[in-house]
Enzyme design. Sequence first.
Site, PDB file in Angstrom:
ATOM      1  N   HIS A  34       0.867  -1.186   0.000  1.00 27.64           N
ATOM      2  CA  HIS A  34       0.000   0.000   0.000  1.00 27.64           C
ATOM      3  C   HIS A  34       0.902   1.234   0.000  1.00 27.64           C
ATOM      4  CE1 HIS A  34       1.043   0.211   4.222  1.00 27.64           C
ATOM      5  NE2 HIS A  34       0.502  -0.974   4.458  1.00 27.64           N
ATOM      6  N   HIS A  37       4.154   1.284   2.103  1.00 31.55           N
ATOM      7  CA  HIS A  37       5.305   0.582   1.525  1.00 31.55           C
ATOM      8  C   HIS A  37       5.905   1.400   0.376  1.00 31.55           C
ATOM      9  CE1 HIS A  37       2.714  -2.893   2.948  1.00 31.55           C
ATOM     10  NE2 HIS A  37       3.845  -3.152   3.581  1.00 31.55           N
ATOM     11  N   SER A 185      -2.332   0.357   6.755  1.00 31.69           N
ATOM     12  CA  SER A 185      -1.959  -1.013   7.090  1.00 31.69           C
ATOM     13  C   SER A 185      -2.851  -1.942   6.285  1.00 31.69           C
ATOM     14  CB  SER A 185      -2.181  -1.236   8.589  1.00 31.69           C
ATOM     15  OG  SER A 185      -2.185  -2.617   8.873  1.00 31.69           O
TER      16      SER A 185
HETATM   17  P1  AMP Z   1       5.029  -5.195   6.382  1.00 28.65           P
HETATM   18  O1  AMP Z   1       4.796  -5.587   4.950  1.00 28.65           O
HETATM   19  O2  AMP Z   1       3.780  -4.914   7.136  1.00 28.65           O
HETATM   20  O3  AMP Z   1       5.973  -6.137   7.082  1.00 28.65           O
HETATM   21  O4  AMP Z   1       5.778  -3.801   6.321  1.00 28.65           O
HETATM   22  C1  AMP Z   1       6.950  -3.630   5.561  1.00 28.65           C
HETATM   23  C2  AMP Z   1       7.533  -2.281   5.873  1.00 28.65           C
HETATM   24  O5  AMP Z   1       6.596  -1.261   5.553  1.00 28.65           O
HETATM   25  C3  AMP Z   1       7.878  -2.104   7.363  1.00 28.65           C
HETATM   26  O6  AMP Z   1       9.121  -1.420   7.467  1.00 28.65           O
HETATM   27  C4  AMP Z   1       6.731  -1.274   7.867  1.00 28.65           C
HETATM   28  O7  AMP Z   1       7.073  -0.493   8.984  1.00 28.65           O
HETATM   29  C5  AMP Z   1       6.460  -0.391   6.657  1.00 28.65           C
HETATM   30  N1  AMP Z   1       5.113   0.182   6.715  1.00 28.65           N
HETATM   31  C6  AMP Z   1       3.943  -0.484   6.877  1.00 28.65           C
HETATM   32  N2  AMP Z   1       2.913   0.388   6.949  1.00 28.65           N
HETATM   33  C7  AMP Z   1       3.442   1.632   6.846  1.00 28.65           C
HETATM   34  C8  AMP Z   1       2.916   2.952   6.860  1.00 28.65           C
HETATM   35  N3  AMP Z   1       1.604   3.186   7.003  1.00 28.65           N
HETATM   36  N4  AMP Z   1       3.770   3.987   6.732  1.00 28.65           N
HETATM   37  C9  AMP Z   1       5.100   3.766   6.593  1.00 28.65           C
HETATM   38  N5  AMP Z   1       5.670   2.550   6.573  1.00 28.65           N
HETATM   39  C10 AMP Z   1       4.862   1.488   6.695  1.00 28.65           C
END
Ligand code: AMP
Length: 286
Positions: A34, A37, A185
């Site tokens: 999203h 990312h 998220s």
């Molecule tokens: P994930 O796919 O949930 O493991 O997240 C991958 C990366 O994206 C991690 O470093 C998260 O902290 C970052 N991330 C997820 N949601 C957000 C957001 N809303 N804003 C900034 N970074 C994000």
Amino acid sequence: MNTTRSIAAVRTSVAKWRHARLSIGFVPTMGALHAGHMALIYRSKQTCDRTVVSVFVNPAQFGPKEDFSKYPRTWASDRDLCEDAGVDLIFAPTALAMYPDGFATSIKVGRAGELWEGVARPGHFDGVATVVAKLLNIVAPDTAIFGQKDLQQTVVIKRMVNDLNLPVRIAVAPTVREPGGLAMSSRNAYLDMLSRIHAQSIYSSLKWAEKQVRSGVTGVARLTKAMTGQIEAGKRFRVDYIGFCEPGSLEKTNAAKPPLAILIAAKCLVKGPAYGRRYIDNLIIR
Ligand code: AMP
């Protein structure tokens, strides 16, 4: 853009870029990409010559009661978003490639992984640290970029990188939010319309607390009580924790004075797909 499942192929691409003296940025993700990312990818594109994104739903960071099999998988859309963003390489390994038979080594991160989220999710940060260490060893980037959304994760990763002398710079990019303030998220999709609006109180309570702290209020108990009231008012979320802590270590502080990190986790109480899911957010006051 290249896409590969192969560890050897990642190493070959990166070695070629290194040989050409190009810098490498790396964004580890679990897919279901999203705008949050994409902001990390954009940061990598701005600061590095080549960008590698990993898409891997890491079984080792899911607890026994957390549904690894139901984590959203949106490969076609992830690939298109990366292509549009100018990603150079997507690494999407299989679980077996990452955790072959006999896999037995893991990283234990200690206290930083036991606080806050670590209480509700024992072992979660060991699983995160282990997979991130593996990914950093495979990709060998100059810079790896993580989101502030998962503040405790960034603290754990920085700790590990320091402790194990890993040759990588860790960059943290700001949280990307929906128009009402809710941190983006993949689990936001589970919220019905009204719950999505109520979930905005998580961030608005953080902004309210920031205002209080900046105007000289230091009482952690009083601030916590008021914030809990704001989030729980609609009876759609229950606060799991609100933490006032030191931003570098995430250790609790007695007085709400900058530099300060405020962490929140709130559980959704509404029957349906969001029931029981935890929504986290944080704010740093310098
Ligand atoms: P994930 O796919 O949930 O493991 O997240 C991958 C990366 O994206 C991690 O470093 C998260 O902290 C970052 N991330 C997820 N949601 C957000 C957001 N809303 N804003 C900034 N970074 C994000």
